[in-house]
Design a protein around this motif. Sequence first.
Motif, short mmCIF file in Angstrom:
data_model
loop_
_atom_site.label_atom_id
_atom_site.label_comp_id
_atom_site.label_asym_id
_atom_site.label_seq_id
_atom_site.Cartn_x
_atom_site.Cartn_y
_atom_site.Cartn_z
N ILE A 90 7.86 -23.95 40.25
CA ILE A 90 7.32 -22.55 40.96
C ILE A 90 6.51 -21.06 40.10
O ILE A 90 7.10 -20.58 40.18
N GLY A 91 5.77 -20.14 40.51
CA GLY A 91 4.25 -19.79 40.08
C GLY A 91 3.54 -19.38 40.30
O GLY A 91 2.87 -20.74 40.70
N VAL A 127 7.29 -17.84 34.48
CA VAL A 127 7.59 -16.16 34.41
C VAL A 127 5.97 -16.04 33.44
O VAL A 127 5.99 -16.13 32.74
N HIS A 128 5.93 -14.36 33.99
CA HIS A 128 4.55 -13.78 33.91
C HIS A 128 5.43 -12.37 33.26
O HIS A 128 6.35 -12.13 34.64
N SER A 129 5.23 -12.05 32.42
CA SER A 129 5.94 -9.76 32.07
C SER A 129 5.20 -9.68 31.47
O SER A 129 4.34 -9.71 29.75
N LEU A 140 15.97 -11.69 35.57
CA LEU A 140 16.59 -13.38 35.53
C LEU A 140 17.39 -13.48 34.94
O LEU A 140 17.91 -14.63 35.47
N ARG A 141 18.09 -12.80 34.72
CA ARG A 141 19.36 -13.03 33.51
C ARG A 141 20.28 -12.85 35.25
O ARG A 141 21.22 -13.44 35.96
N VAL A 151 9.73 -21.03 32.15
CA VAL A 151 9.36 -21.09 31.07
C VAL A 151 8.76 -19.52 30.65
O VAL A 151 8.24 -19.04 31.88
N MET A 152 8.16 -19.10 29.89
CA MET A 152 7.93 -17.45 29.66
C MET A 152 6.49 -17.60 28.93
O MET A 152 6.03 -18.39 28.35
#
Length: 260
Positions: A90-91, A127-129, A140-141, A151-152
């Motif tokens: 997902i992403g 995950v995009h940050s 996320l937490r 995955v980051m």
Amino acid sequence: MQLVDSHCHINFEPLAGDMAGLLARAAENGVGHMLCVCVNLEDLHQVLGLARENTHIFASVGVHPCTTEGEDPEVDRLVALADDDRVVAIGETGLDYFHQDDRPEWQRRRFARHIEAAKACGKPLIVHSREAPVDTMDMLRDLGAGEAGGVMHCFSGDWSMARQALDIGLYISFSGIVTFRSAESLREVARKVPLDRMLVETDAPYLAPVPKRGKTNEPSYVRHTAECIADLRGKSLEDIAGVTTENFFRLFSAARPAAA
């Protein structure tokens, strides 16, 4: 030796216009698999088409945090689209306060829906940050993203952020940024991340690594990122290729290696 480009956008131009050449160059450089990452649902058919036509290419489904037009899916819609044997994640989802510096609430709502969808369908998050370390890690937490894993992607944060992601259970993916002269703090992160939680990627067509910096990035160039990390860790390229490939298939457990 087999590498995996764990994050690329080969459906984007100019890469899509030279698919045969791109795939041939990837194979010549030991890139055996790649994950073509979705950024909007309007182009999902392109991503899925590549994955269905090529057994060594996998797909994701999601809407990028900077995408402001097109469908903004609810949880059930994402889960339904992820129910495809070529979709392994997902992403790409997350928060980007560089391009959206007013910290829009709609980004956080979208990110939350993607986290819930990943938990519901049992497929990990990509995950995009960017310029949003505190809000990204808090969400996320607090929303239990560790239940889905993830995955980051294209990690560019510091060791504190990496440590938080690892504590949640996420993996850290390094792009060509780690090869840039200005990225010493990121190279320090690459020295510290446990080898069994590390991935490599291109984010092609962006962020080509040294010595290809300034060129259009492509999956074959992931080899240069892996070589840089091998040097940083005192390992061989074969060691880094082996462990990051193993990590990819552990995290993206719906992905099945293509027959040799």
